[in-house]
Design a protein around this motif. Structure first.
Motif, PDB file in Angstrom:
ATOM      1  N   ARG A   1       1.641   4.845  -1.289  1.00  0.00           N
ATOM      2  CA  ARG A   1       0.742   5.879  -1.802  1.00  0.00           C
ATOM      3  C   ARG A   1       1.313   7.255  -1.501  1.00  0.00           C
ATOM      4  O   ARG A   1       2.096   7.415  -0.567  1.00  0.00           O
TER       5      ARG A   1
ATOM      6  N   ASN B   1       0.830  -1.217   0.000  1.00  0.00           N
ATOM      7  CA  ASN B   1       0.000   0.000   0.000  1.00  0.00           C
ATOM      8  C   ASN B   1       0.862   1.265   0.000  1.00  0.00           C
ATOM      9  O   ASN B   1       0.764   2.115   0.888  1.00  0.00           O
TER      10      ASN B   1
ATOM     11  N   SER C   1       3.980   3.226  -6.299  1.00  0.00           N
ATOM     12  CA  SER C   1       2.902   3.976  -5.632  1.00  0.00           C
ATOM     13  C   SER C   1       1.615   3.877  -6.447  1.00  0.00           C
ATOM     14  O   SER C   1       1.636   3.768  -7.679  1.00  0.00           O
ATOM     15  N   LYS C   2       0.491   3.895  -5.710  1.00  0.00           N
ATOM     16  CA  LYS C   2      -0.803   3.770  -6.386  1.00  0.00           C
ATOM     17  C   LYS C   2      -1.161   5.056  -7.148  1.00  0.00           C
ATOM     18  O   LYS C   2      -1.871   5.001  -8.159  1.00  0.00           O
ATOM     19  N   ASN C   3      -0.743   6.185  -6.712  1.00  0.00           N
ATOM     20  CA  ASN C   3      -1.046   7.442  -7.382  1.00  0.00           C
ATOM     21  C   ASN C   3       0.250   8.189  -7.629  1.00  0.00           C
ATOM     22  O   ASN C   3       1.331   7.769  -7.192  1.00  0.00           O
TER      23      ASN C   3
END
Length: 1122
Positions: free
Chosen positions: A916, A914, A997-999
């Motif tokens: 982010r 996770n 990273s997710k974003n």
């Protein structure tokens, strides 16, 4: 050890005891040095000895901690090894106490002389350990006892002025007399006087108080004074007290001064040293160094470094490497008067060699009988004329080697080379007696029938070299008889007979049968048998009568001898026939017949000629056995005895590689087995044998195979019992103290029951190690053990245990000795090898069992091997499932011991979870993530964060080893959009894959906008233009040259080279090059015809340009013609 003698006590004061003297009051050994290193006891530091007395020095060494026997050297001065001086004056002794394991070394000086004074050192070494102790000997003259004044006993004590007269009645009177009071003088301490006196007053004080040994007292006074250490203001660090260097090596003397700019002087024995290739003087900062290159014995001296008034001292000892002897000394066997040369070769030229006869050193000045010769590495001891007093052993010593040779001298024996032969002559003929002896100088006398023959007009005697002749001219009947030659000084005589042949003239009838008149004297040992020595001449003169003159025929067997010349021939004269054999050979032996015939009849005689010779050489000479200094030799008798019985044999020996043979016996030895003695152990020898019969000496036999006198070793040392079990006994020992030249092949271990005498061999093959386990022993019995060392010479004396050993198991509690590194957590990476060795002890053999996490170990996953002393756990390739707690259980019956090992197998961790971007502001972005689900079986040590902009997508590391699960990325570029990824890290390294990273984080613009000018492309086209023209040149014919120019233009112009307006084509003489617009024309070895105008033209679609130059080629000028 004898008590050292104290210093002389001066009158009027008590002198302190000498250094090293024992104190009678409390037994305190004040002179003994502090015990350090290997020494248990050292010699006293200072000893005062009296001339003519004996002094003994003792040093003791503890060998309980040593692996090898220590070696002791006694040295005098710097490097003089006293071991080579051992003899009547210096004696050395070494003893060993097996109980205390202490070696005791003694050096005894017999009848001390003044030359024994000086500094000494004893040095002990054992493998890599070394220790030394120094001491000093002072020698004083012997004090002559004052003669007792006997006459004073007879003086009259009460006679007043007549006191000096003698009064013998004093012996008879018993009355008491009052003695005159003696004058009491105050005690004066001479030591205090010397301490406080000026040095110029020392001799005056010595004369006033009767001091005889002023030098010895001043030496002890110097030791009594306390030396105050004076602080040096010029030196930070002084020279070491002494330096040691091997001959030929380099040594550096270094000190440090306070002032880095100060100049220093270096002195050698007080003389200033000038810088040179040998002596290099250097200054670097505060350091001052003197480098001595290629040291020699002349560099062994005292050195000083001088700064103004301050000095620092040192002493350099140059140690000469040991000189070894490369060629050993040969034995000599000579007769009286012969020259003897003992020759050796050493490893270095100019080495010092000491020669000894028995224990007496030979000197060039004192011993005029001996000559000493040096030729490079060869050293020779020469004895011009040997005598019987020279018999003995001669030694040559260097500081690294020793050899010896034996000299045997015997009386001269005169050898007869040619004996006198019997002669038969007629009247008025010449008789010549000739003999040859071995010595040219021997004279002698001739005798006839025991009466000396004197020279006359008719009788001549001569002596030329080894030949002695007696010539008798005009022989008469009275000359017949026995002639003898006797050499002067020898019990020897040579005899021969002169036979006079008388011719009788008888008037007989014309017919007279032939008759052979054989002379049975001379060489005939029995009737009709003649013995001739091989190589000698046989002349048999036979008188023949008969009328008319008979015909004579000689024959051997059925072959008639008719030759009148040659080696075997017949000479005939009137009434005489001579049969001659020159240089008799063995083939000449046989029956010879002479037949004479005439008309009146016939006569015949048969003679047997026997040829005798020296025997053949003995055969098959070999060595049957050897000892420490002896060998047993055997051989076979010669196949042919020469026709005479063999009386015995003579033996000779030599060292292998030498050419000089030494006789072993002078009298004939009858047996075919001989024991040679007085040989040197470890030297290869060869033997040969001569056979002797009545004729002489045979040729020597073939040399025996080389053999070496060797002896068995001494007994093994320190035999001990290492371990005992039910049925076995483990023994250990050390090598023998004396091994010798025969080496050591191995050991034999034997045992027997206590009370029995029959020893049983425990090992079928020799044991090479110094330990052995005897198996199959009866339980509960008492067994004796012994060990014997074996080499080529046989068995050594046995080493036996002092007491028998009872064979029974000794129960010992099990004990696991867990290594220190396994007492904490044991960590290994996946794929690595795990090999753990756990030592333990216990008797009888313990049972080792392994458990993992309380369960028995799976043998398919882990390999286990256990011995009597350890257990090994082995994993070829570790995996995560191998992690856990391993327990070792050690059991002996109802006794046990346990040990646990915590093994952890680790791997790389998984990726973080996770990841982010939680916030973006200004040029910053905040990231957060969670730890990985798989930590690789060990703690996460940190994270690595990387960034990349969306345009290039190239990753750059922002943080390494970040321990938190969040971070802030700064210095981002405005207007760019960034993405991030994170690696987790543990002991094994980074995770295999990062977590992105997710974003993303986009850095927004602040409203500013840049308006740039429109781009206008530049026109690059241009006409060709030469930026560097061609230059006129003048060159020499035969030397290659080049002309150069440069051009620019776009598009790229075409280049044309011309000579005299003619285009130069593909002529191999010209090479055209174009490198980034630089144009070169290379002309290879031009001639005068290559001169002219050269031009270069550049052409493109926009135009052209041209340059030209003139090339002048000159003919080469010959310098000789010039």
């Amino acid at each position: 050890m004898p008590e050292p003698v104290p210093a002389a006590k001066p009158e009027g004061g008590d002198a302190p005891p000498a250094d090293g003297a024992d104190s009678d009051a409390d037994g305190d050994e004040s002179g003994r040095t502090e015990l350090t290193g290997l020494f248990v006891e050292k010699p006293p530091e200072s000893v005062v000895a009296v001339t003519g007395t004996d002094v003994t020095f003792i040093a003791k060494v503890d060998s309980s901690t040593l692996t090898r026997k220590p070696t002791m050297k006694w040295l005098k001065g710097k490097w003089l090894d006293l071991g080579s001086k051992a003899g009547k004056h210096l004696q050395f002794k070494e003893t060993y106490d097996r109980n205390t394991k202490i070696y005791t070394y003694e050096m005894k000086i017999i009848k001390v002389v003044a030359g024994d004074a000086g500094g000494y050192r004893c040095e002990v070494t054992s493998k890599d350990k070394c220790d030394s102790s120094t001491f000093e000997i002072s020698v004083e003259a012997a004090q002559q006892e004052q003669k007792a004044d006997i006459l004073s006993a007879f003086k009259r004590a009460d006679a007043g002025e007549d006191e000096g007269d003698l009064d013998f009645s004093a012996l008879l009177k018993a009355t008491k007399r009052n003695k005159k009071p003696e004058k009491v003088e105050p005690d004066i301490d001479v030591w205090e006087l010397l301490k406080n006196a000026d040095p110029s007053q020392y001799e005056k004080i010595a004369f006033e108080y009767g001091i005889t040994d002023l030098r010895g007292m001043l030496k002890r006074l110097k030791k009594m004074k306390k030396v105050e250490t004076k602080h040096s203001e010029a030196f930070l660090k002084k020279l070491e007290s002494c330096y040691s260097v091997e001959k030929g090596k380099k040594i550096v003397l270094r000190c440090e001064v306070v002032d880095p700019t100060v100049q220093v002087k270096w002195l050698k024995n007080g003389q200033e040293i000038k810088p040179s290739a040998k002596y290099v003087v250097e200054a670097a900062g505060n350091a001052r160094t003197l480098t001595i290159n290629k040291t020699t014995l002349a560099d062994d001296a005292a050195y000083e470094c001088v700064v103004g008034e301050d000095k620092c001292f040192t002493e350099v000892f140059v140690k000469e490497p040991p000189v070894t002897i490369t060629k050993l000394m040969d034995d000599y066997h000579v007769v009286v008067g012969e020259r003897v040369e003992f020759e050796i070769e050493v490893s270095e030229e100019g080495a010092h060699v000491m020669w000894f006869f028995e224990d007496i050193e030979l000197h060039r000045d004192k011993d005029t009988k001996y000559r000493f010769k040096k030729d490079g590495k060869k050293h020779t001891l020469i004895i011009q004329e040997a005598t019987l007093d020279d018999i003995g052993m001669y030694h040559a010593w260097t500081n690294g080697g020793h050899t010896k040779g034996e000299l045997e001298v015997e009386e001269k024996e005169l050898e007869v080379l040619q004996d006198i032969a019997d002669l038969t002559v007629k009247a008025q003929e010449q008789a010549v007696f000739k003999c040859e002896v071995s010595d040219e100088k021997v004279t002698g006398k001739w005798f006839k029938d025991g009466v000396e023959v004197l020279p006359s007009d008719r009788i001549k005697m001569s002596h030329i070299g080894r030949f002695h002749r007696l010539v008798i001219n005009d022989v008469k009947p009275e000359d017949a008889g026995d002639y003898t030659f006797i050499p002067d000084g020898y019990a020897l005589s040579l005899s021969a007979k002169l036979n006079f042949l008388e011719i009788k003239i008888d008037y007989v009838p014309r017919q007279d049968p032939p008759k052979i008149h054989l002379d049975t004297t001379g060489n005939m040992v029995s009737q009709n048998t003649i013995i001739v020595v091989a190589g000698n001449k046989l002349r048999l003169d036979v008188e023949i009568t008969g009328e008319p003159a008979p015909t004579v025929v000689w024959s051997k067997a059925d072959q008639v001898i008719t030759e009148a010349e040659g080696r075997v021939r017949v000479e005939s004269k009137k009434d005489l026939s001579s049969f001659i054999i020159e240089g008799a050979e063995r083939e000449d032996e046989g029956n010879y017949s002479i037949v004479v015939t005439n008309p009146a009849g016939e006569d015949k005689a048969v003679l047997f000629v026997k040829i005798v010779d020296v025997p053949d050489a003995p055969e098959n000479v070999k060595c049957l056995g050897v000892g420490e200094d002896c060998a047993t030799i055997t051989w076979q008798a010669p196949k042919f005895d020469g026709g005479a019985p063999v009386k015995g044999y003579l033996m000779e020996r030599k060292k292998k590689g030498s050419s000089r043979w030494t006789k072993l016996n002078f009298d004939v030895y009858e047996s075919t087995t001989y024991e040679a003695k007085r040989m040197i152990e470890g030297i290869l020898y060869e033997m040969r044998v001569f056979a002797v019969n009545s004729i002489g000496l045979s040729q020597p036999s073939l040399n025996s195979k080389p053999f070496m006198p060797i002896a068995p070793t001494s007994e093994p040392t320190r035999l001990t019992v290492h371990d005992v079990t039910d049925g076995t006994c483990s023994l250990k020992w050390l090598a023998p103290e004396k091994i010798g030249a025969g080496g050591l092949d191995g050991y034999v271990i034997e045992y027997c029951k206590d009370g029995d005498t029959e020893w049983v061999v425990a090992n079928q093959e020799l044991c090479e190690r110094q330990g052995y386990v005897v198996r199959g022993l009866p339980v509960g019995e008492k067994i004796n053990f012994r060990v014997v060392a074996v080499n080529i010479a046989g068995r050594s004396p046995p080493a036996t245990l002092a007491q028998p050993v009872t064979i029974r198991e000794i129960v010992e509690h099990p004990k696991i000795r867990l290594p220190r590194n396994l007492r904490t957590k044991y960590i290994r990476k996946v794929g690595e090898k795990i090999n753990l060795t756990i030592p333990f002890q216990g008797k009888p053999r313990p049972v080792a069992t392994w458990y993992k996490d309380g369960q028995p170990l799976d043998p398919k996953m882990v390999n286990v091997r256990s011995s009597t002393i350890d257990s090994i756990l082995f994993i070829r390739s570790a995996e995560r499932e191998h992690s856990g707690t391993y327990e070792l259980l050690l059991q002996i019956e109802n006794l046990e011991d346990r040990a646990s090992i915590n093994i952890r197998v680790v791997d790389k961790p998984g990726s973080p979870v996770n990841v982010r971007v939680t916030d973006v502001w200004g040029f910053n972005a905040a990231l957060e993530w969670e730890p990985p689900k798989d930590d690789g079986n060990c703690e996460i040590t940190g994270y690595t964060i990387q960034k990349a902009d969306m345009k290039t997508k190239e990753w750059f590391t922002v943080y390494e080893h970040n321990r938190r699960t969040n971070c802030t990325v700064s210095d981002l570029i405005m207007g760019n959009e960034y993405m991030f990824r994170v690696y987790s890290e543990n002991l094994c390294g980074l995770s295999e894959e990062p977590r992105p990273s997710k974003n993303t984080a986009k850095i927004a613009k602040t409203g500013l906008e840049l308006k740039g000018n429109a781009y206008k492309e530049k026109d690059m086209n241009c006409v060709p233009k030469f930026t560097q023209p061609l230059i006129d040149r003048s060159v020499v014919a035969g030397y290659s040259t080049a002309i150069t120019c440069s051009v620019r233009g776009f598009p790229k112009p075409k280049i044309i080279w011309m000579k005299n307006k003619m285009i130069i084509g593909d002529d191999p003489k010209f090479l055209m090059q174009n490198n980034q617009g630089v144009l070169t024309l290379n002309i290879r070895k031009p001639s005068t015809f290559d001169g002219g105008k050269y031009s270069c033209m550049a052409v493109n679609e926009l135009g052209k340009d041209e340059v030209e130059c003139k090339l002048d080629v000159r003919a080469a000028i010959d310098p000789d013609k010039k």
